[in-house]
Design a protein around this motif. Structure first.
Motif, mmCIF file in Angstrom:
data_model
loop_
_atom_site.group_PDB
_atom_site.id
_atom_site.type_symbol
_atom_site.label_atom_id
_atom_site.label_comp_id
_atom_site.label_asym_id
_atom_site.label_seq_id
_atom_site.Cartn_x
_atom_site.Cartn_y
_atom_site.Cartn_z
ATOM 1 N N CYS A 104 -14.223 -16.233 13.854
ATOM 2 C CA CYS A 104 -14.002 -15.583 15.121
ATOM 3 C C CYS A 104 -12.527 -15.317 15.464
ATOM 4 O O CYS A 104 -11.801 -15.989 14.659
ATOM 5 C CB CYS A 104 -14.794 -16.240 16.449
ATOM 6 N N ARG A 105 -11.955 -14.663 16.238
ATOM 7 C CA ARG A 105 -10.613 -14.658 16.630
ATOM 8 C C ARG A 105 -10.065 -15.840 17.193
ATOM 9 O O ARG A 105 -10.354 -16.514 18.250
ATOM 10 C CB ARG A 105 -10.661 -13.587 17.623
ATOM 11 N N LYS A 106 -9.325 -16.231 16.239
ATOM 12 C CA LYS A 106 -8.706 -17.641 16.438
ATOM 13 C C LYS A 106 -7.534 -17.576 17.438
ATOM 14 O O LYS A 106 -6.978 -18.595 18.033
ATOM 15 C CB LYS A 106 -8.038 -18.164 15.341
ATOM 16 N N ASP A 107 -7.176 -16.325 17.719
ATOM 17 C CA ASP A 107 -5.883 -16.322 18.948
ATOM 18 C C ASP A 107 -6.477 -16.370 20.202
ATOM 19 O O ASP A 107 -5.810 -16.158 21.214
ATOM 20 C CB ASP A 107 -5.229 -14.844 18.535
ATOM 21 N N THR A 108 -7.676 -16.541 20.276
ATOM 22 C CA THR A 108 -8.158 -16.877 21.821
ATOM 23 C C THR A 108 -8.481 -18.336 22.254
ATOM 24 O O THR A 108 -8.940 -18.556 23.019
ATOM 25 C CB THR A 108 -9.561 -16.216 21.847
ATOM 26 N N THR A 109 -7.995 -19.217 21.212
ATOM 27 C CA THR A 109 -8.079 -20.879 21.438
ATOM 28 C C THR A 109 -7.120 -21.148 22.331
ATOM 29 O O THR A 109 -5.971 -20.609 22.541
ATOM 30 C CB THR A 109 -7.997 -21.410 20.089
ATOM 31 N N PRO A 110 -7.287 -22.561 22.971
ATOM 32 C CA PRO A 110 -6.450 -22.969 24.051
ATOM 33 C C PRO A 110 -5.020 -23.427 23.015
ATOM 34 O O PRO A 110 -3.921 -23.405 23.615
ATOM 35 C CB PRO A 110 -6.756 -24.334 24.417
ATOM 36 N N HIS A 112 -3.593 -21.697 20.641
ATOM 37 C CA HIS A 112 -3.000 -20.178 20.682
ATOM 38 C C HIS A 112 -2.414 -19.978 21.869
ATOM 39 O O HIS A 112 -1.171 -19.485 21.950
ATOM 40 C CB HIS A 112 -3.820 -19.109 19.941
ATOM 41 N N ALA A 113 -3.016 -20.296 23.064
ATOM 42 C CA ALA A 113 -2.329 -19.914 24.409
ATOM 43 C C ALA A 113 -1.166 -20.775 24.590
ATOM 44 O O ALA A 113 -0.164 -20.291 25.182
ATOM 45 C CB ALA A 113 -3.414 -20.422 25.543
ATOM 46 N N VAL A 114 -1.034 -22.154 24.001
ATOM 47 C CA VAL A 114 0.022 -23.062 24.174
ATOM 48 C C VAL A 114 1.177 -22.509 23.046
ATOM 49 O O VAL A 114 2.254 -22.563 23.631
ATOM 50 C CB VAL A 114 -0.242 -24.376 24.012
ATOM 51 N N PHE A 115 0.888 -22.430 21.889
ATOM 52 C CA PHE A 115 1.889 -22.044 20.667
ATOM 53 C C PHE A 115 2.114 -20.934 20.431
ATOM 54 O O PHE A 115 2.945 -20.667 19.571
ATOM 55 C CB PHE A 115 1.425 -23.313 19.660
ATOM 56 N N GLY A 116 0.962 -19.986 20.591
ATOM 57 C CA GLY A 116 1.283 -18.716 20.137
ATOM 58 C C GLY A 116 1.878 -17.645 20.998
ATOM 59 O O GLY A 116 2.479 -17.961 21.841
ATOM 60 N N LEU A 139 1.306 -17.921 15.446
ATOM 61 C CA LEU A 139 1.330 -19.266 15.841
ATOM 62 C C LEU A 139 2.643 -19.938 15.398
ATOM 63 O O LEU A 139 3.161 -20.912 15.947
ATOM 64 C CB LEU A 139 0.157 -19.830 15.324
ATOM 65 N N ALA A 140 3.445 -19.172 14.378
ATOM 66 C CA ALA A 140 4.695 -19.712 14.103
ATOM 67 C C ALA A 140 5.760 -18.228 13.912
ATOM 68 O O ALA A 140 5.198 -17.355 13.334
ATOM 69 C CB ALA A 140 4.574 -20.304 12.694
ATOM 70 N N LEU A 141 6.867 -18.466 14.298
ATOM 71 C CA LEU A 141 7.501 -17.396 14.277
ATOM 72 C C LEU A 141 8.952 -17.704 13.328
ATOM 73 O O LEU A 141 9.597 -18.750 13.723
ATOM 74 C CB LEU A 141 8.027 -16.770 15.708
#
Length: 144
Positions: A104-110, A112-116, A139-141
């Motif tokens: 599933c879309r991992k960019d919807t996890t908490p 990702h909300a904190v670090f993404g 999640l990393a830039l």
């Protein structure tokens, strides 16, 4: 041995992460055995006991192989790589605890909300000046 302690300590002073761990995660966790998020929450509570001396993140030391199979306690490892594996394990455990597949879309996890974040790349056509925008989550830039 301090390479992992610094990373874990840094996470303990990340307010949005601690808010999620203390308010939401504890209520919904269904992980059997070692849970990165529960261990961070528990360590946060321990660290903030008044007049407490130094403490070790023992749960992370004893479960290092669950975070990254190739890591060994007592050996110098890459601290950034540890943080990436720790973050990925939190995402994996979150998806499991809420009954979502790993596809599933991992960019919807908490996590990702904190670090993404979200990066939008814009390409402009040199002939007609029309623009194409491509959103990309991360999640990393890299700062290269």
């Amino acid at each position: 041995k301090q390479w992992y302690q610094r990373r874990v300590r840094g996470l303990l002073y990340t307010p949005p992460l601690i808010n999620y761990l203390q308010k939401d995660h504890v209520k919904q966790c269904r992980t059997n055995g070692f849970c990165v998020a529960c261990s961070l929450s528990s360590l946060y509570d321990t660290v903030h006991i008044p007049n407490r001396g130094p403490c070790r993140p023992s749960a992370f030391i004893h479960n290092l192989k669950m975070i990254a199979k190739h890591f060994n306690f007592g050996r110098q490892e890459d601290a950034h790589e540890f943080l990436v594996h720790l973050r990925d394990r939190m995402i994996q455990q979150y998806l499991h605890s809420v009954g979502k597949s790993e596809n599933c879309r991992k960019d919807t996890t908490p996590v990702h909300a904190v670090f993404g974040g979200r990066l939008v790349s814009t390409v402009t056509c040199s002939q007609c000046s029309s623009q194409s925008n491509t959103p990309e989550t991360f999640l990393a830039l890299s700062l290269d």
